[in-house]
Design a protein around this motif. Sequence first.
Motif, PDB file in Angstrom:
ATOM      1  N   ARG A   1      37.349  37.343  21.751  1.00  0.00           N
ATOM      2  CA  ARG A   1      36.795  37.796  22.779  1.00  0.00           C
ATOM      3  C   ARG A   1      36.966  36.813  23.889  1.00  0.00           C
ATOM      4  O   ARG A   1      37.217  35.852  23.758  1.00  0.00           O
ATOM      5  CB  ARG A   1      35.431  37.436  22.457  1.00  0.00           C
ATOM      6  CG  ARG A   1      34.531  38.490  21.448  1.00  0.00           C
ATOM      7  CD  ARG A   1      32.926  38.329  21.317  1.00  0.00           C
ATOM      8  NE  ARG A   1      32.419  39.376  20.543  1.00  0.00           N
ATOM      9  CZ  ARG A   1      32.079  39.286  19.247  1.00  0.00           C
ATOM     10  NH1 ARG A   1      32.738  38.232  18.557  1.00  0.00           N
ATOM     11  NH2 ARG A   1      31.613  40.435  18.585  1.00  0.00           N
ATOM     12  N   LEU A   2      37.008  37.533  25.230  1.00  0.00           N
ATOM     13  CA  LEU A   2      37.447  36.498  26.544  1.00  0.00           C
ATOM     14  C   LEU A   2      35.974  36.027  27.168  1.00  0.00           C
ATOM     15  O   LEU A   2      35.300  36.961  27.395  1.00  0.00           O
ATOM     16  CB  LEU A   2      38.422  37.568  27.025  1.00  0.00           C
ATOM     17  CG  LEU A   2      39.402  38.322  26.536  1.00  0.00           C
ATOM     18  CD1 LEU A   2      40.263  39.343  27.506  1.00  0.00           C
ATOM     19  CD2 LEU A   2      40.439  37.198  25.962  1.00  0.00           C
ATOM     20  N   ASN A   3      36.364  35.038  27.856  1.00  0.00           N
ATOM     21  CA  ASN A   3      35.466  34.600  28.715  1.00  0.00           C
ATOM     22  C   ASN A   3      35.918  34.649  30.110  1.00  0.00           C
ATOM     23  O   ASN A   3      36.886  34.050  30.265  1.00  0.00           O
ATOM     24  CB  ASN A   3      34.923  33.165  28.283  1.00  0.00           C
ATOM     25  CG  ASN A   3      34.117  33.038  26.942  1.00  0.00           C
ATOM     26  OD1 ASN A   3      33.482  34.122  26.393  1.00  0.00           O
ATOM     27  ND2 ASN A   3      34.293  31.939  26.409  1.00  0.00           N
ATOM     28  N   PHE A   4      34.996  35.053  31.122  1.00  0.00           N
ATOM     29  CA  PHE A   4      35.680  35.294  32.414  1.00  0.00           C
ATOM     30  C   PHE A   4      35.149  34.125  33.375  1.00  0.00           C
ATOM     31  O   PHE A   4      34.160  33.651  33.092  1.00  0.00           O
ATOM     32  CB  PHE A   4      35.344  36.606  32.921  1.00  0.00           C
ATOM     33  CG  PHE A   4      36.003  37.973  32.120  1.00  0.00           C
ATOM     34  CD1 PHE A   4      37.017  38.353  32.727  1.00  0.00           C
ATOM     35  CD2 PHE A   4      35.725  38.408  31.075  1.00  0.00           C
ATOM     36  CE1 PHE A   4      37.793  39.678  32.399  1.00  0.00           C
ATOM     37  CE2 PHE A   4      36.454  39.481  30.549  1.00  0.00           C
ATOM     38  CZ  PHE A   4      37.389  40.241  31.142  1.00  0.00           C
ATOM     39  N   SER A   5      36.098  33.914  34.257  1.00  0.00           N
ATOM     40  CA  SER A   5      35.623  32.883  35.387  1.00  0.00           C
ATOM     41  C   SER A   5      34.552  33.714  36.112  1.00  0.00           C
ATOM     42  O   SER A   5      34.177  34.720  36.398  1.00  0.00           O
ATOM     43  CB  SER A   5      36.757  32.904  36.318  1.00  0.00           C
ATOM     44  OG  SER A   5      36.560  32.171  37.571  1.00  0.00           O
ATOM     45  N   PRO A   6      33.573  32.687  36.250  1.00  0.00           N
ATOM     46  CA  PRO A   6      32.479  33.041  37.485  1.00  0.00           C
ATOM     47  C   PRO A   6      32.917  34.009  38.685  1.00  0.00           C
ATOM     48  O   PRO A   6      31.954  34.768  39.181  1.00  0.00           O
ATOM     49  CB  PRO A   6      31.754  32.016  37.681  1.00  0.00           C
ATOM     50  CG  PRO A   6      32.126  30.813  36.734  1.00  0.00           C
ATOM     51  CD  PRO A   6      33.672  31.066  36.390  1.00  0.00           C
ATOM     52  N   ALA A   7      34.216  33.636  39.289  1.00  0.00           N
ATOM     53  CA  ALA A   7      34.446  34.094  40.301  1.00  0.00           C
ATOM     54  C   ALA A   7      34.979  35.742  40.084  1.00  0.00           C
ATOM     55  O   ALA A   7      35.099  36.665  40.970  1.00  0.00           O
ATOM     56  CB  ALA A   7      35.433  33.622  41.024  1.00  0.00           C
ATOM     57  N   VAL A   8      35.261  36.191  38.805  1.00  0.00           N
ATOM     58  CA  VAL A   8      35.581  37.735  38.677  1.00  0.00           C
ATOM     59  C   VAL A   8      34.578  38.412  38.819  1.00  0.00           C
ATOM     60  O   VAL A   8      33.544  38.280  38.349  1.00  0.00           O
ATOM     61  CB  VAL A   8      35.987  37.635  37.141  1.00  0.00           C
ATOM     62  CG1 VAL A   8      36.457  39.143  36.937  1.00  0.00           C
ATOM     63  CG2 VAL A   8      37.413  36.724  36.879  1.00  0.00           C
ATOM     64  N   GLN A   9      34.707  39.750  39.573  1.00  0.00           N
ATOM     65  CA  GLN A   9      34.062  40.698  40.024  1.00  0.00           C
ATOM     66  C   GLN A   9      34.770  42.063  39.784  1.00  0.00           C
ATOM     67  O   GLN A   9      35.853  42.172  39.970  1.00  0.00           O
ATOM     68  CB  GLN A   9      33.722  40.711  41.374  1.00  0.00           C
ATOM     69  CG  GLN A   9      32.988  39.337  41.779  1.00  0.00           C
ATOM     70  CD  GLN A   9      31.224  39.371  41.291  1.00  0.00           C
ATOM     71  OE1 GLN A   9      30.532  40.488  41.209  1.00  0.00           O
ATOM     72  NE2 GLN A   9      30.786  38.191  41.108  1.00  0.00           N
TER      73      GLN A   9
END
Length: 258
Positions: A144-152
């Motif tokens: 499972r991947l965790n995304f950066s807060p900046a990703v939209q």
Amino acid sequence: MNQTVFRTALLDPMQPVPTGLTDGMGRPAGKRFSVYRNNVTVSLKDALETGFPATARLLGADNFETVSQGYLRSHPPKSPCMMFFGDNFASYIAAIPALKSLGYLPDIARLEYAIHLSYHAADGTALDPGRLADIAPQALNRARLNFSPAVQLIRSDWPIWAIREKALNANAPAPPGTAQPVLITRPQYDPVLHPLTRETAELITALQSGATLAKAMIRAPEADLGQLLALLLAQSALTDIDVEDLHDRPYPNLPSHR
């Protein structure tokens, strides 16, 4: 003085000067209030135009003036901090009957606000690509991947990336006739926009919701997972990767369908 009355009069030039309002000398503040009201309105309108430049271009100066005035009256800033001003501008545009023929316009506004959110998002420590390489091939399906807060991610039935480009640059190519969702990343200081296919957008949506790589590919079988992972790593869009432990399943000896 009632603050609601004051705020309503401040954002609507058709409203009279609030009763009892005086200047520092105790004189009626009619003229001073009008000047102050005009300055506030112009500042907020300029803030909208700065935050939604393509939306403003697509509407045209006169129409944007009308739309922004109506928005300011019905959705005044909730805080002196202007960082998130315009959060419901897209839904406001979508509700205007006269703009229904511009079906793409609310999505352009959503895209521009998402750029704003990406810019102001918290920093995230980028995932070391070596972490992905260290995962055994048979375990990768359970990752499972965790995304950066900046990703939209902005999904749309319109070619919003190309429409925005054309609005801001008359020499840009004409928009295609197909949907064009947009991924926003922030590898350094400024957001970067990436046009996507529907399948790739579906894959990212599944991954952002916490699906394993295998389950995400079931939802978007035609997407190129390898190409997407390369993009996400190059754009510092991932912060972590977790591999689901087989022993966490209620019946670990049953075959996996993940």
